[in-house]
Design an enzyme around this catalytic site. Structure first.
Site, PDB file in Angstrom:
ATOM      1  N   HIS A  38      13.302   7.344   0.885  1.00 41.01           N
ATOM      2  CA  HIS A  38      12.193   6.571   0.314  1.00 41.01           C
ATOM      3  C   HIS A  38      10.915   6.983   1.041  1.00 41.01           C
ATOM      4  O   HIS A  38      10.533   6.383   2.048  1.00 41.01           O
ATOM      5  CB  HIS A  38      12.485   5.069   0.462  1.00 41.01           C
ATOM      6  N   HIS A  64       7.043   8.389  -0.115  1.00 40.21           N
ATOM      7  CA  HIS A  64       6.044   8.826  -1.097  1.00 40.21           C
ATOM      8  C   HIS A  64       5.239   9.926  -0.423  1.00 40.21           C
ATOM      9  O   HIS A  64       4.553   9.656   0.576  1.00 40.21           O
ATOM     10  CB  HIS A  64       5.131   7.671  -1.495  1.00 40.21           C
ATOM     11  N   HIS A 112      11.802   0.947  -7.520  1.00 39.73           N
ATOM     12  CA  HIS A 112      11.366  -0.089  -6.593  1.00 39.73           C
ATOM     13  C   HIS A 112      11.647  -1.438  -7.270  1.00 39.73           C
ATOM     14  O   HIS A 112      11.257  -1.646  -8.423  1.00 39.73           O
ATOM     15  CB  HIS A 112       9.870  -0.001  -6.336  1.00 39.73           C
ATOM     16  N   GLU A 116      10.733  -5.816  -3.804  1.00 39.99           N
ATOM     17  CA  GLU A 116       9.834  -5.640  -2.648  1.00 39.99           C
ATOM     18  C   GLU A 116       8.954  -6.895  -2.603  1.00 39.99           C
ATOM     19  O   GLU A 116       9.050  -7.699  -1.689  1.00 39.99           O
ATOM     20  CB  GLU A 116       8.982  -4.369  -2.814  1.00 39.99           C
ATOM     21  N   ASP A 136       8.579   5.069   3.737  1.00 40.40           N
ATOM     22  CA  ASP A 136       7.730   4.671   2.601  1.00 40.40           C
ATOM     23  C   ASP A 136       6.426   5.483   2.557  1.00 40.40           C
ATOM     24  O   ASP A 136       6.363   6.480   1.838  1.00 40.40           O
ATOM     25  CB  ASP A 136       7.456   3.158   2.651  1.00 40.40           C
ATOM     26  N   ASP A 137       5.415   5.032   3.295  1.00 39.21           N
ATOM     27  CA  ASP A 137       4.114   5.707   3.336  1.00 39.21           C
ATOM     28  C   ASP A 137       3.678   5.805   4.797  1.00 39.21           C
ATOM     29  O   ASP A 137       2.803   5.049   5.250  1.00 39.21           O
ATOM     30  CB  ASP A 137       3.085   4.902   2.523  1.00 39.21           C
TER      31      ASP A 137
HETATM   32  N1  ADE Z   1       3.687   3.454  -3.918  1.00 40.31           N
HETATM   33  C1  ADE Z   1       3.644   3.913  -2.661  1.00 40.31           C
HETATM   34  N2  ADE Z   1       4.247   3.054  -1.831  1.00 40.31           N
HETATM   35  C2  ADE Z   1       4.704   2.023  -2.588  1.00 40.31           C
HETATM   36  C3  ADE Z   1       5.412   0.829  -2.319  1.00 40.31           C
HETATM   37  N3  ADE Z   1       5.795   0.489  -1.087  1.00 40.31           N
HETATM   38  N4  ADE Z   1       5.663  -0.004  -3.342  1.00 40.31           N
HETATM   39  C4  ADE Z   1       5.272   0.303  -4.579  1.00 40.31           C
HETATM   40  N5  ADE Z   1       4.610   1.413  -4.879  1.00 40.31           N
HETATM   41  C5  ADE Z   1       4.319   2.272  -3.897  1.00 40.31           C
HETATM   42 ZN    ZN Z   2       7.862   2.873  -1.874  1.00 40.34          ZN
END
Ligand code: ADE
Ligand code: ZN
Length: 335
Positions: free
Chosen positions: A15, A17, A195, A198, A276-277
């Site tokens: 996971h 991005h 997703h 969340e 994630d990011d």
């Molecule tokens: N795009 C990038 N990170 C995300 C996340 N945590 N949830 C939804 N969309 C995303």
């Molecule tokens: Zn994500």
């Protein structure tokens, strides 16, 4: 917990991005390269803006940051920088999410970003022995029609893409909105992930399972609110790609110590740890393992289980999983 042990464990990142790996320094470098005006005067000011109250407050900054990605080399550089970090963290396999619509909406087509991503992934396989897959995500705040157009635009690149996913603003955009797009994607041979859970309710996780036929749930932490759903996730051994530092940065949990990852692991859910990011949330995958293990008091066996879950949940042939699983067992046995 010994940091060498955490690093040495073979890990799959499931996971991530890729646009979320764009560090502030790179945003500024690329803005300079392409003459893009930024809202922030300095790297420090941009980083200081990474103080989010929820998912949407992050997405607004994340989409603005991606605007500096203009040519093939930019996508290569971003992806390569991530892969160097992944290698240093003990990642042996990675499945990258990318958001085509963030780029096509700006006139940057598949012919720009696909070769950049692929060239970096091929280089990492050759240089580091890291295997990889690409997961094309649809932005759920956009229309079904737009998602269909994206699926169509991906046709020439079909062989490079393993699965489709669903990301962006969750609440108000349930998986059911994309039932037909995902059905078409499955006909075309794509695997599916989404997703769900969340910020959205357990009902969205059910929809991802029943309507989108996903192989994994991305995040899924709100599943714990529904005991029947938990029982199903355990029975189906459905992987959750959990992102602990992300969840705290986006205020899904107040602190890491309050995160439900260990509770879900204890109940037998196939939980994995991911970043994630990472450029926005304060750490790459090893940092997620480190801080989560410390905050929740995880044992070596529990951390090894997280790594094992990540390998088992990967879109890899069983024969390629075996050496990684054997290495996890050996590291654990070595004490
Ligand atoms: N795009 C990038 N990170 C995300 C996340 N945590 N949830 C939804 N969309 C995303
Ligand atoms: Zn994500």
């Amino acid at each position: 917990m010994n940091d060498d042990f955490l690093r040495a464990l073979p890990k799959a990142e499931l996971h991530l991005h890729i646009e979320g790996s764009l560090e502030p320094e790179t945003v500024f470098r690329l803005a300079g390269k392409h003459g893009v005006a930024l809202k922030y005067p300095s790297v420090e000011a941009l980083r200081a803006a990474y103080d989010f109250s929820d998912l949407q407050s992050f997405l607004d900054i994340y989409y603005a940051g991606a605007d500096v990605l203009r040519d093939e080399q930019d996508f290569y550089d971003m992806t390569w920088a991530y892969l160097e970090r992944a290698q240093a963290d003990g990642v042996v396999h990675t499945e990258l999410f990318f958001d085509p619509q963030t780029h096509t909406a700006r006139g940057i087509g598949f012919e720009v970003f696909m070769p950049g991503l692929k060239r970096a992934l091929d280089a990492a396989a050759a240089r580091f022995g890291i295997s990889s897959r690409l997961v094309m995500c649809f932005l759920r705040h956009l229309s079904e029609e737009d998602a269909f157009a994206t699926l169509e635009a991906a046709t020439p690149w079909r062989d490079w893409i393993t699965a489709v996913g669903l990301d962006s603003s969750e609440v108000g955009h349930p998986p059911s909105k994309f039932e037909r797009v995902f059905a078409r994607a499955r006909e075309l041979g794509y695997l599916t992930v989404a997703h769900a859970g969340e910020e959205g309710p357990p009902a969205y996780v059910y929809e991802a399972l029943d309507l989108l036929k996903v192989s994994r749930i991305d995040h899924g932490v709100r599943s714990l609110e529904d005991p029947a759903l938990m029982a199903r996730l355990v029975a189906e051994r459905m992987p959750l790609t959990v992102c602990p530092l992300s969840n705290v940065k986006l205020c899904v949990f107040r602190t890491l110590a309050e995160h439900n990852l260990k509770t879900m692991l204890d109940q037998g859910v196939a939980v994995t740890v991911n970043s994630d990011d990472p450029a926005y949330f304060g750490g790459y995958v090893l940092e997620n393992y480190r801080q989560t293990a410390a905050a929740l008091g995880l044992t070596r066996a529990e951390v090894a289980q997280l790594a094992r879950n990540s390998i088992e949940a990967a879109f890899l042939p069983e024969a390629e999983k075996q050496p990684h699983l054997a290495r996890i067992d050996a590291l654990l046995a070595a004490g």
